[in-house]
Design a protein around this motif. Structure first.
Motif, PDB file in Angstrom:
ATOM      1  N   GLN A   1      10.553  19.053 -52.251  1.00 11.36           N
ATOM      2  CA  GLN A   1      10.187  20.382 -52.722  1.00 11.36           C
ATOM      3  C   GLN A   1      10.707  21.454 -51.785  1.00 11.36           C
ATOM      4  OE1 GLN A   1       5.925  20.639 -53.379  1.00 11.36           O
ATOM      5  NE2 GLN A   1       6.307  20.412 -55.566  1.00 11.36           N
ATOM      6  N   ILE A   2      10.658  21.135 -50.486  1.00 13.77           N
ATOM      7  CA  ILE A   2      11.103  22.132 -49.527  1.00 13.77           C
ATOM      8  C   ILE A   2      12.626  22.191 -49.452  1.00 13.77           C
ATOM      9  CG2 ILE A   2      11.100  22.711 -47.070  1.00 13.77           C
ATOM     10  CD1 ILE A   2       8.264  22.002 -46.939  1.00 13.77           C
TER      11      ILE A   2
ATOM     12  N   ALA B   1      11.178  23.485 -55.338  1.00 11.83           N
ATOM     13  CA  ALA B   1      10.214  22.833 -56.217  1.00 11.83           C
ATOM     14  C   ALA B   1      10.508  23.035 -57.698  1.00 11.83           C
ATOM     15  CB  ALA B   1       8.809  23.347 -55.909  1.00 11.83           C
ATOM     16  N   ASP B   2      11.348  24.022 -58.003  1.00 11.75           N
ATOM     17  CA  ASP B   2      11.561  24.325 -59.429  1.00 11.75           C
ATOM     18  C   ASP B   2      12.501  23.309 -60.083  1.00 11.75           C
ATOM     19  OD1 ASP B   2      14.295  26.600 -59.090  1.00 11.75           O
ATOM     20  OD2 ASP B   2      13.357  25.361 -57.556  1.00 11.75           O
ATOM     21  N   PRO B   3      12.301  23.081 -61.388  1.00 12.84           N
ATOM     22  CA  PRO B   3      13.128  22.104 -62.092  1.00 12.84           C
ATOM     23  C   PRO B   3      14.568  22.607 -62.197  1.00 12.84           C
ATOM     24  CG  PRO B   3      11.763  23.300 -63.640  1.00 12.84           C
ATOM     25  CD  PRO B   3      11.345  23.751 -62.285  1.00 12.84           C
TER      26      PRO B   3
END
Lengths: 374, 299, 319
Positions: free
Chosen positions: B117-118, B122-124
């Motif tokens: 995520q980092i 985190a976005d798709p």
């Protein structure tokens, strides 16, 4: 060795705990889920908030005083939410709080804020319960009952369709809330819910649900979820040869919707706060500035958070003396606030009253179809 | 009837993905006796490997070449990650109690999820169409795509190839030996390290292949993408009989079908629980799963 | 007797400090610490002492939380004085669930228990998600809280005390010895006449009871619960605390809970921008610990076993 460590720890703790408050600063706190399961919401919420506050400070702040923004990550976790809201209030002594993006965690934060009489403004929590917590809790977005009605009305009056299938995200109270209201309103307007089927955020395959819907005779599919899943649903519906229009809510509003679904979602409708066609300079400037700063197009969470921050600043600027009580009063008096997501006023329940627009997706544009006033 | 057949096809399609991932879980369990919780994250890494390869090389248009390159990117990245995880996180614990390794595996899994995520955001992300996912033909009014066939093909081919390797080659014999008596195998001239690393690499590579195929079919990737699918595949491997290759594949298909029928016929809200309910029922009657072998415990 | 008096004095003084000198933020963290400690203790009892790996404690916590919350709202009309009763009910219901779960489960070997418990937590979560009456995904809101910190504090300390004392007593009793025996060599234990499955079942039931208590109290601390608050990641967080303290060390769990509840809050002041790196640090910590120091802080021993014998004799401890 152990003693040195414990002394160090104690010192750190004390240092960490005491914060000198600067009289020339206005302390505003925010909490968001920057990491964890709903990180996308938190990150965009934070960006919208930060950008707004930066702009306000660049223009001189509120009545000459700059805003000091303190944000804590709640890791999409309830425990953390409780801790950080408490911290913002008791430790950092903020005068107001912005947040959160989701209704669930907003409820937790609201209880603490209300108990401590600190005004809280949520940018996008749509569950009616949030503001029912008390008179210090506000929101800058419309609530589920309104939005659910919007699409039901659109379907029956504009599209003149009657039979709907609902695909609800069972894990998401926003989706569940909207689905329930839509079902209720649609029936009241003479429509029929043929089938009510669910999926979960994180799912990637929806063929089973769609196959089941396909077998029944429906005119439209109401899918009030988030763009992550809606994009794939649209794609798979097309693959199955389904031609019914998809209807949705503001959870669709993101550039990723088109990025992932490509042409599959074209022609579908959803209710939103604004349209990309908007020639409103505020909206246009916002989108441009956001893109320049973060190298990405803003989504609805960012836009709402941006508006919430500005709304809070406006309320604070109107107070004679900056106290939590005064801010609360000014927030409740907000009328015709002009944000990037439209014009809004605070109603007696501390919910934002604003019009919704129904847009149709065409490529990466949202074309204005009609607007629905509360 | 039509609807039932369509559901069946959907179920087999999802099942084949579960089967492919289940093979990875079962292979590692078979050799090391450990549940590699991080397998789902290696799958995720494979997807991102292909994603960044495509982005770096600007593979915009779908073509067989681009598909091959993307596949290579996924497989290499997944294999490397798998190899490193085994070497640094699991190898030091080979002599430790099972629980410790399990805990470590959970740690690795979480580290990759949140780390992803980092690092990746985190976005798709929209996965590029490396190959044109053509609608090849329709069966019972249900479109069958190229990727569907590819996934079926790869799952069965993998089953075949893995079975062949394990039961008909020297390396496979070494693998079976390591899984039964890792204390004796060095005496036979087998390098445990090499065999175990090889197992991980193969399993991870398989996950990489699965990742690319799935991401072309469902073009959305994010750091948490492995979580749900990994859990379901893992459960499939367990109730199929963990340690058994056939079990993994059968388990995968059965689970896929079951979940699909559940959703199609009205109980969609219980899908998550379904895999576990089936698992518990199977374990009650056959504690080692459908095709599992009971390991005799020597005193 | 003397040691209890000392303990009481310490507790009261801590309470005074927390209430008068420190703010509601620190008070809230302290209560969270107690909840974490109770949860870690309950997991430790089954995973550390009985060596049965449970990945499903979040589910038991959820049962306790929802039971107490619903009971309090619907049957006790939000009376905060009846919170303890709700919490107790939560514990009992969780214990029943734990017992039912354990009935068939202990025929299974090692890893399978982990999977089955994980599955059960998921099943609980899904059932709660579907149960409209308790809110489904919307969660259950406006749960009564204690009106004053003193009550919350007092009750929390009481719960922690009862949990620890019960478990410690059991640990040093014949039951604990049985558990250790099974842990060390279950075949030999069976040969000695120990009913393994039955012992494990009792252990799991007791562990579930306390998990339910923890969950019940948790719901009155947060004021709002939802199925999402009880996912797998919560089971992992509890596991990390239990492992850090030492699987088998009850005082270790309490210490670890303190460290892992307070330290992150301390570090918040020095966090890197708004990036919370805790979910990176925790798993790395877990992995490193498993490799370098798998026994955690105290291994199977209790903290007072590290205190020199002379001092222990003075305080009246005979172990």
């Amino acid at each position: 060795m152990k003693q040195i460590l414990s002394i160090l720890a104690a010192v750190l703790f004390v240092v960490g705990c005491t914060k000198k408050s600067n009289d020339n600063e206005i302390l505003i706190g925010s909490y968001s889920s920057n990491t964890g399961a709903t990180a996308t919401f938190g990150v965009y919420q934070l960006r919208g908030t930060e950008m707004a506050i930066e702009e306000i400070n660049a223009k001189g702040g509120i009545n000459g005083k700059k805003i000091k923004h303190i944000n804590y990550d709640n890791k999409s976790n309830s425990d953390e939410t409780l801790a950080v809201v408490n911290r913002l209030i008791s430790q950092d002594k903020v005068v107001a709080i912005l947040g959160e993006a989701t209704s669930g965690r907003s409820k937790i934060g609201a209880q603490v804020a209300q108990q401590n009489k600190v005004p809280m403004l949520s940018s996008s929590a749509t569950n009616p319960d949030v503001t029912k917590t008390g008179n210090y809790i506000f929101r800058a977005c419309f609530i589920d009952p309104f939005q659910g009605m919007v699409m039901a009305k659109f379907m029956t009056e504009n599209l003149k369709l009657k039979r709907a299938a609902i695909m609800r995200d069972i894990k998401n109270d926003y989706s569940v809330g909207l689905s329930d209201i839509f079902a209720e309103k649609l029936k009241g307007m003479g429509g029929e819910i043929v089938t009510d089927i669910s999926y979960q955020e994180g799912d990637i395959d929806f063929k089973s649900q769609l196959t089941s819907i396909k077998a029944k005779n429906v005119d439209a599919i109401f899918i009030p979820g988030y763009y992550n899943e809606v994009a794939l649903v649209a794609k798979q519906a097309k693959e199955l040869g389904m031609t019914q229009p998809l209807l949705g809510g503001d959870g669709w509003s993101s550039p990723k919707l088109h990025e992932i679904a490509k042409t599959a979602i074209d022609g579908s409708y959803f209710s939103n706060h604004y349209t990309t066609e908007s020639t409103d300079p505020k909206t246009v400037d916002f989108v441009k500035a956001f893109k320049a700063k973060y190298n990405e197009v803003p989504d609805v969470m960012a836009a709402l958070a941006y508006d919430a921050a500005y709304m809070m600043a406006e309320a604070i600027s109107k107070t004679k003396e900056i106290t939590s009580e005064n801010i609360r009063d000014e927030l409740s008096k907000i009328k015709d606030f002009h944000g990037v997501t439209g014009k809004m006023s605070m109603d007696a329940n501390r919910d934002a009253v604003k019009s919704a627009v129904v847009v149709q997706v065409q490529g990466d544009q949202y074309k204005f179809i009609t607007s629905v006033n509360p | 009837m039509q609807e039932f057949l369509q559901h069946t096809l959907n179920g087999l399609s999802i099942g084949s993905i579960y089967a492919l991932l289940a093979l990875g879980y079962t292979m590692v369990y078979g050799i090391l006796g450990m549940i590699n919780f991080a397998h789902s994250e290696i799958y995720m890494m494979g997807a991102f490997g292909a994603f960044y390869t495509a982005r770096f090389l600007n593979l915009d248009t779908p073509s067989v070449l681009n598909f091959a390159i993307g596949l290579l990117g996924a497989v290499s990245f997944a294999a490397i990650v798998g190899f490193l995880v085994e070497k640094f996180a699991y190898k030091p614990l080979r002599k430790s109690p099972k629980m410790n390794v399990l805990i470590t595996a959970i740690g690795v899994s979480i580290l990759f999820q949140y780390g992803g995520q980092i690092i990746f955001g985190a976005d798709p992300k929209s996965f590029p169409a490396l190959i044109e996912d053509k609608n090849l033909f329709s069966l019972f009014d249900s479109p069958i795509h190229l990727t569907d066939l590819l996934i079926y093909f790869v799952s069965f081919a993998s089953l075949g190839i893995l079975s062949f390797i394990i039961f008909k080659t020297q390396t496979g014999r070494a693998m079976r030996a390591v899984s039964t008596r890792p204390d004796m195998t060095p005496l036979m001239g087998i390098s445990n390290n090499k065999i175990i690393s090889a197992t991980f690499v193969i399993g991870s590579a398989l996950a990489g292949v699965a990742a690319v195929l799935v991401s072309i079919k469902y073009p959305k990737i994010d750091p948490m993408m492995g979580v749900r699918i990994g859990m379901a595949s893992f459960v499939a491997a367990v109730f199929g009989g963990i340690g058994s290759l056939h079990g993994a594949v059968v388990g995968g298909f059965l689970l896929g079908l079951g979940e699909t029928y559940l959703i199609g016929y009205g109980a969609s809200t219980y899908k998550d629980a379904f895999s576990f309910v089936i698992l518990i029922i199977v374990l009650l009657y056959k504690p080692t799963g459908l095709f599992g072998q009971t390991r005799k415990e020597k005193i | 007797m003397k040691k209890y008096l000392v303990f009481l004095v310490l507790v009261i003084s801590l309470g005074v400090v927390l209430n008068s000198f420190l703010n509601s933020y620190i008070q809230a963290i302290f209560i969270s610490f107690i909840v974490n400690a109770i949860m870690a203790l309950s997991l430790n009892f089954i995973t550390g002492l009985a060596d049965q790996f449970s990945l499903g404690h979040a589910g038991l916590m959820a049962i306790g939380a929802y039971t107490s919350a619903v009971l309090n709202k619907e049957f006790f009309s939000d009376q905060w004085m009846l919170i303890p009763l709700g919490v107790l009910a939560g514990g009992l219901l969780a214990a029943v669930a734990g017992y039912l779960v354990s009935l068939p489960s202990f025929r299974l070997k090692g890893d399978y228990i982990a999977i089955v418990t994980l599955g059960l937590a998921e099943i609980v979560r899904v059932l709660l998600l579907n149960w409209k009456h308790v809110g489904g995904p919307r969660g259950y809101n406006a749960i009564t809280k204690f009106p004053d910190f003193w009550y919350a504090y007092g009750f929390a300390i009481f719960l922690l005390f009862v949990t620890f004392m019960t478990m410690h007593r059991l640990k040093v009793s014949w039951f604990g010895r049985n558990l250790w025996a099974i842990n060390e060599d279950d075949i030999a234990a069976e040969v000695m006449g120990l009913e393994i499955a039955k012992t494990k079942r009792y252990a799991f039931t007791i562990s579930s009871f306390f998990a339910g208590i923890g969950g019940g109290f948790y719901s009155h601390h947060l004021g709002y619960i939802s199925p999402g608050s009880f996912g797998f990641i919560i089971s992992v967080q509890i596991l990390i605390i239990a492992v850090l303290g030492g699987l088998g060390s009850l005082s270790g769990s309490i210490m670890a809970a303190a460290i892992l509840t307070f330290l992150p809050e301390l570090l918040r002041s020095v966090q890197a921008g708004s990036l919370d790196l805790r979910m990176i640090i925790y798993p790395i910590l877990l992995i490193l610990m498993m490799i370098l120091r798998p026994q955690g802080l105290f291994g199977r021993k209790e903290i007072f076993e590290y205190v020199p014998k002379k001092i222990r004799a003075k305080l009246g401890m005979h172990r």
